[in-house]
Design a protein around this motif. Structure first.
Motif, PDB file in Angstrom:
ATOM      1  N   ALA A  28      -3.266  12.108  -5.748  1.00 44.35           N
ATOM      2  CA  ALA A  28      -4.111  11.211  -6.537  1.00 44.35           C
ATOM      3  C   ALA A  28      -3.381  10.740  -7.791  1.00 44.35           C
ATOM      4  N   ALA A  29      -2.630  11.636  -8.418  1.00 42.51           N
ATOM      5  CA  ALA A  29      -1.896  11.248  -9.623  1.00 42.51           C
ATOM      6  C   ALA A  29      -0.854  10.183  -9.315  1.00 42.51           C
ATOM      7  N   GLN A  30      -0.171  10.326  -8.168  1.00 42.26           N
ATOM      8  CA  GLN A  30       0.857   9.353  -7.818  1.00 42.26           C
ATOM      9  C   GLN A  30       0.276   7.983  -7.515  1.00 42.26           C
ATOM     10  N   THR A  31      -0.955   7.932  -7.067  1.00 38.62           N
ATOM     11  CA  THR A  31      -1.556   6.652  -6.713  1.00 38.62           C
ATOM     12  C   THR A  31      -2.349   6.041  -7.862  1.00 38.62           C
ATOM     13  N   THR A  32      -2.273   6.643  -9.037  1.00 39.32           N
ATOM     14  CA  THR A  32      -2.895   6.067 -10.226  1.00 39.32           C
ATOM     15  C   THR A  32      -2.041   4.921 -10.740  1.00 39.32           C
ATOM     16  N   GLN A  33      -2.676   3.850 -11.159  1.00 38.77           N
ATOM     17  CA  GLN A  33      -1.946   2.667 -11.607  1.00 38.77           C
ATOM     18  C   GLN A  33      -1.214   2.924 -12.915  1.00 38.77           C
ATOM     19  N   VAL A  34      -0.007   2.410 -13.017  1.00 40.35           N
ATOM     20  CA  VAL A  34       0.746   2.435 -14.268  1.00 40.35           C
ATOM     21  C   VAL A  34       0.116   1.412 -15.201  1.00 40.35           C
ATOM     22  N   ASP A  35      -0.438   1.870 -16.310  1.00 38.04           N
ATOM     23  CA  ASP A  35      -1.281   0.965 -17.097  1.00 38.04           C
ATOM     24  C   ASP A  35      -0.566   0.238 -18.228  1.00 38.04           C
ATOM     25  N   SER A  36       0.638   0.675 -18.597  1.00 36.87           N
ATOM     26  CA  SER A  36       1.334  -0.011 -19.684  1.00 36.87           C
ATOM     27  C   SER A  36       2.817   0.313 -19.661  1.00 36.87           C
ATOM     28  N   ARG A  37       3.591  -0.549 -20.284  1.00 35.76           N
ATOM     29  CA  ARG A  37       5.034  -0.293 -20.390  1.00 35.76           C
ATOM     30  C   ARG A  37       5.329   0.932 -21.248  1.00 35.76           C
ATOM     31  N   PRO A  38       4.699   1.122 -22.423  1.00 38.03           N
ATOM     32  CA  PRO A  38       4.969   2.351 -23.190  1.00 38.03           C
ATOM     33  C   PRO A  38       4.695   3.612 -22.392  1.00 38.03           C
ATOM     34  N   ALA A  39       3.614   3.620 -21.607  1.00 36.33           N
ATOM     35  CA  ALA A  39       3.323   4.798 -20.790  1.00 36.33           C
ATOM     36  C   ALA A  39       4.417   5.005 -19.746  1.00 36.33           C
ATOM     37  N   ALA A  40       4.905   3.914 -19.165  1.00 35.98           N
ATOM     38  CA  ALA A  40       5.966   4.015 -18.165  1.00 35.98           C
ATOM     39  C   ALA A  40       7.257   4.525 -18.796  1.00 35.98           C
ATOM     40  N   GLU A  41       7.586   4.049 -19.980  1.00 35.27           N
ATOM     41  CA  GLU A  41       8.801   4.501 -20.651  1.00 35.27           C
ATOM     42  C   GLU A  41       8.711   5.990 -20.987  1.00 35.27           C
ATOM     43  N   ALA A  42       7.553   6.432 -21.448  1.00 35.19           N
ATOM     44  CA  ALA A  42       7.372   7.853 -21.751  1.00 35.19           C
ATOM     45  C   ALA A  42       7.519   8.689 -20.487  1.00 35.19           C
TER      46      ALA A  42
ATOM     47  N   TRP B 101       2.248   5.210 -10.004  1.00 39.56           N
ATOM     48  CA  TRP B 101       3.344   6.074 -10.459  1.00 39.56           C
ATOM     49  C   TRP B 101       4.337   6.370  -9.336  1.00 39.56           C
ATOM     50  N   ALA B 102       3.872   6.441  -8.113  1.00 43.92           N
ATOM     51  CA  ALA B 102       4.802   6.660  -6.999  1.00 43.92           C
ATOM     52  C   ALA B 102       5.778   5.490  -6.859  1.00 43.92           C
ATOM     53  N   ASP B 103       5.334   4.283  -7.178  1.00 41.30           N
ATOM     54  CA  ASP B 103       6.242   3.136  -7.150  1.00 41.30           C
ATOM     55  C   ASP B 103       7.325   3.280  -8.214  1.00 41.30           C
TER      56      ASP B 103
ATOM     57  N   MET C 220       0.836  -1.194   0.000  1.00 43.13           N
ATOM     58  CA  MET C 220       0.000   0.000   0.000  1.00 43.13           C
ATOM     59  C   MET C 220       0.871   1.245   0.000  1.00 43.13           C
ATOM     60  N   VAL C 221       0.324   2.348  -0.486  1.00 46.34           N
ATOM     61  CA  VAL C 221       1.044   3.611  -0.484  1.00 46.34           C
ATOM     62  C   VAL C 221       0.456   4.511   0.577  1.00 46.34           C
ATOM     63  N   THR C 222       1.212   5.500   0.979  1.00 46.35           N
ATOM     64  CA  THR C 222       0.776   6.319   2.090  1.00 46.35           C
ATOM     65  C   THR C 222      -0.239   7.355   1.656  1.00 46.35           C
ATOM     66  N   ALA C 223      -0.983   7.882   2.638  1.00 47.89           N
ATOM     67  CA  ALA C 223      -2.011   8.868   2.358  1.00 47.89           C
ATOM     68  C   ALA C 223      -1.435  10.180   1.874  1.00 47.89           C
ATOM     69  N   ALA C 224      -0.122  10.405   2.104  1.00 52.13           N
ATOM     70  CA  ALA C 224       0.500  11.656   1.705  1.00 52.13           C
ATOM     71  C   ALA C 224       0.662  11.769   0.193  1.00 52.13           C
ATOM     72  N   LEU C 225       0.524  10.671  -0.525  1.00 54.47           N
ATOM     73  CA  LEU C 225       0.696  10.704  -1.965  1.00 54.47           C
ATOM     74  C   LEU C 225      -0.503  11.360  -2.641  1.00 54.47           C
TER      75      LEU C 225
END
Length: 407
Positions: A8-22, A288-290, A1-6
């Motif tokens: 909303a954008a940081q706690t959004t799931q990384v949905d694909s490798r291309p998005a992560a690379e970008a 994204w925080a991960d 789990m991630v902390t409450a301090a993060l």
């Protein structure tokens, strides 16, 4: 789990490798006119007169409101008067991270003032700092018990002793510069910092001894620990365009959660996590925080963190840390010097291991190091730096280790 301090954008799931690379390309290489320089200076610490490591609690008391939250969660972690932040490494090393400055001279002056402030804070607690790049007397021992460092030591322990030695018994000078004003400029600056790396390792290697290291004669035992501890994580990445893909293919060092055990599935990469290959072990997909945190666990010789961070230089004796700061600042100061530096470094580019092992005893590395120091002297804007760099060129030509006399 991630902390409450993060956010909303940081706690959004990384949905694909291309998005992560970008995303990695965007956050690691921030485009803008190259005008700032920064540095991080590390020192070994000891209690006097016994020489033992100070405890985290003692360091927290000594540093007061400047203590990092790693040793005092309630600290405001206030910067020192000239802007440097204080951090503490796992073995009790103290690091000053400068504020970015517009000139190497201003940077050095600010760091020197903050170093004096640091020594004043530590003195009442009988804590001394040492500019040695490697601890030659004490076995490695962690004073920080944070989950990050427990997971790090556990991962590296499966490879050998080098991880614990690096974490606890070494110190470096790290120099940061802006990435560049255009994609072409970023690629050029990235490539040059990498190509110069072996020659600059040789120029500033000054850690031939390290307590607890396996047998072997190396000019920089500190750099040896990095080269030996985890090749996936510490390899040089030659091209900017390869950085994002490489980052996702590095095995996870740890997975943050609200507990004390951040152990990552053995061999699993961040790309595997995105793809769902470790759902059973981790129990969730990355956010994204991960990914931001994963990027902080990568240790190539030149690291992209928005700006470019040079990580391959030993801590220097006394105030000689000014020399690599002045050198890198001068060698990146314009197109002409960068072309000349690229030519000077070409013959030794990629010889990372040889540089750490043989240093200036290698004739080709010695020649490249001498040429780069001379070139830096000819482009340095400050008379003080010209003198320091000319002296460094003479020292390299004669294969003399920083801080050692030739008499």
């Amino acid at each position: 789990m991630v902390t409450a301090a993060l956010t909303a954008a940081q706690t959004t799931q990384v949905d694909s490798r291309p998005a992560a690379e970008a995303y990695v390309g965007g956050v690691c290489f921030k485009q803008g006119p190259p005008r700032l320089v920064g540095a991080e200076l590390e020192w070994l610490t000891s209690h006097v007169p016994g020489g033992e490591r100070p405890s985290a609690a003692t360091l927290a008391r000594a540093l007061g409101r400047h203590a990092p939250t790693s040793i005092d969660p309630d600290s405001p972690a206030a910067p020192l008067p000239r802007g440097s932040l204080v951090t503490v490494e796992p073995g009790g090393q103290i690091e000053l991270s400068s504020a970015p400055r517009t000139s190497a001279r201003e940077l050095c002056d600010c760091l020197d003032d903050d170093r004096r402030t640091l020594e004043t804070l530590l003195a009442p607690y009988s804590i001394e700092i040492s500019s040695a790049a490697a601890d030659v007397a004490r076995p490695p021992s962690r004073i920080l018990r944070l989950p990050r460092y427990c997971a790090m030591e556990s991962r590296f322990a499966g490879i050998g002793p080098y991880g614990t030695l690096m974490m606890c018994n070494t110190a470096a000078v790290q120099i940061s510069v802006d990435a560049g004003g255009s994609p072409e400029s970023i690629a050029q600056r990235w490539r040059l910092l990498g190509d110069m790396g072996p020659a600059l390792i040789a120029a500033f290697a000054c850690s031939p001894r390290l307590q607890g290291v396996p047998k072997g004669d190396w000019a920089s035992q500190r750099m040896r620990t990095w080269l030996e501890l985890d090749s996936w994580r510490t390899v040089a990445v030659p091209q900017v365009q390869d950085y994002a893909g490489w980052a996702l293919d590095v095995p996870l060092m740890c997975v943050r959660n609200e507990g004390d055990d951040w152990t990552a599935p053995r061999g699993a990469t961040f790309g595997d996590w995105i793809d769902g290959a470790v759902d059973a072990e981790i129990g969730r997909r990355p956010v994204w925080a991960d990914l931001d945190y994963h990027l902080s666990t990568l240790f190539p010789p030149v690291r992209a963190v928005g700006h470019l961070e040079v990580r391959y230089i030993d801590a220097q004796p006394g105030d000689l840390w000014r020399v690599p700061v002045a050198a890198i600042d001068a060698l990146l100061s314009g197109p002409a010097v960068m072309r000349e530096a690229s030519d000077a470094a070409a013959s030794t580019a990629g010889r990372w291991r040889d540089a750490a092992e043989y240093g200036l005893d290698d004739v080709e590395l010695r020649s490249a190091a001498t040429s780069l120091m001379s070139l830096a002297a000819s482009y340095a804007p400050e008379p003080q730096f010209v003198r320091l760099l000319d002296a460094a060129a003479e020292r390299c030509c004669r294969a003399i280790v920083p801080g050692e006399s030739d008499t």
